[in-house]
Design a protein around this motif. Sequence first.
Motif, short mmCIF file in Angstrom:
data_model
loop_
_atom_site.label_atom_id
_atom_site.label_comp_id
_atom_site.label_asym_id
_atom_site.label_seq_id
_atom_site.Cartn_x
_atom_site.Cartn_y
_atom_site.Cartn_z
N ARG A 1 -7.92 -16.48 65.65
CA ARG A 1 -8.18 -17.87 66.07
C ARG A 1 -8.69 -18.69 64.90
NH1 ARG A 1 -10.45 -15.13 70.47
NH2 ARG A 1 -12.55 -15.53 69.67
N SER B 1 -6.96 -22.04 63.01
CA SER B 1 -7.63 -23.34 62.95
C SER B 1 -7.48 -24.00 61.59
CB SER B 1 -9.12 -23.19 63.27
OG SER B 1 -9.81 -22.56 62.20
N CYS C 1 -9.26 -23.60 59.04
CA CYS C 1 -10.56 -23.89 58.43
C CYS C 1 -10.99 -22.67 57.64
CB CYS C 1 -11.59 -24.24 59.51
SG CYS C 1 -13.26 -24.50 58.84
#
Length: 272
Positions: free
Chosen positions: A181, A185, A187
């Motif tokens: 996950r 993202s 990030c």
Amino acid sequence: MREGAQRPAGTGTPAVRTAPAARVPAQAQPRTAGLRPGDEAVRGEHTHADVPAGPSPSPSPPARPQVRRSSVRRQVLEALRAALVSGELRPGEVYSGPALGERFGVSATPVREAMQQLAQEGAVEVVPNRGFRVVERGARELAELAEIRALLEVPVLLRLSRTVPAERWAELRPLAEATVRAASSDCRATYAEADRAFHRAMLAAAGNEQLVRIADDLHRRAQWPPAGGPAARGRADLVADAHQHTALLDALIAGDAEGVRALVAEHYEGAR
């Protein structure tokens, strides 16, 4: 001056380039609860002593939890680490404590303290009368860190694959899925933390705290981007890396020794 009470004024130091980073909430100011010294309630105990005659005093407001200076420094440190991983603090650039403190909404003191910690870790270096320069890291150094991590972690994981029961590995499923996950993202700072958390959990099965601490430090240093701008690894690379975590965990749960060996070698080779 209390931490976070006001933004520091300019220091007159040469202008340096600052990078955006997540704001750290200003430190809450301690306040007393209006209790007399010696009251048992100060220690959180209930007493049944007689209450003196006379009008009852108005109830005092509950004491607000005091945010310690070390807590503010820790928050600033984590924000700076995230900015390093994401490339917001660029290699070779100099950043001043007061300027970063204004950016975070705190005084320069916790920023300088956090930067001193990063200096000990090798992420920045002190520039007298100016601030801190982000260390420029070349491809060779990153490759050396990846090699050391492989030499340290691969033999341990191969040994653990033969001794740790499947149910213990299954407990790490949420951490492996969290890396997927985080990679999706896009990030880097979020993925970096999830990545290290998964590796720490795997190595913790060895029961060697020193191993976990040293490996985590090497892992963090390997996540800093090289000189020349943001890290070369993009979202697709991070997603592929994260899926190797789930595949490795599947092999560990299944007791597939050869599969574990191949996946571990591929995973650490890809980190170079």
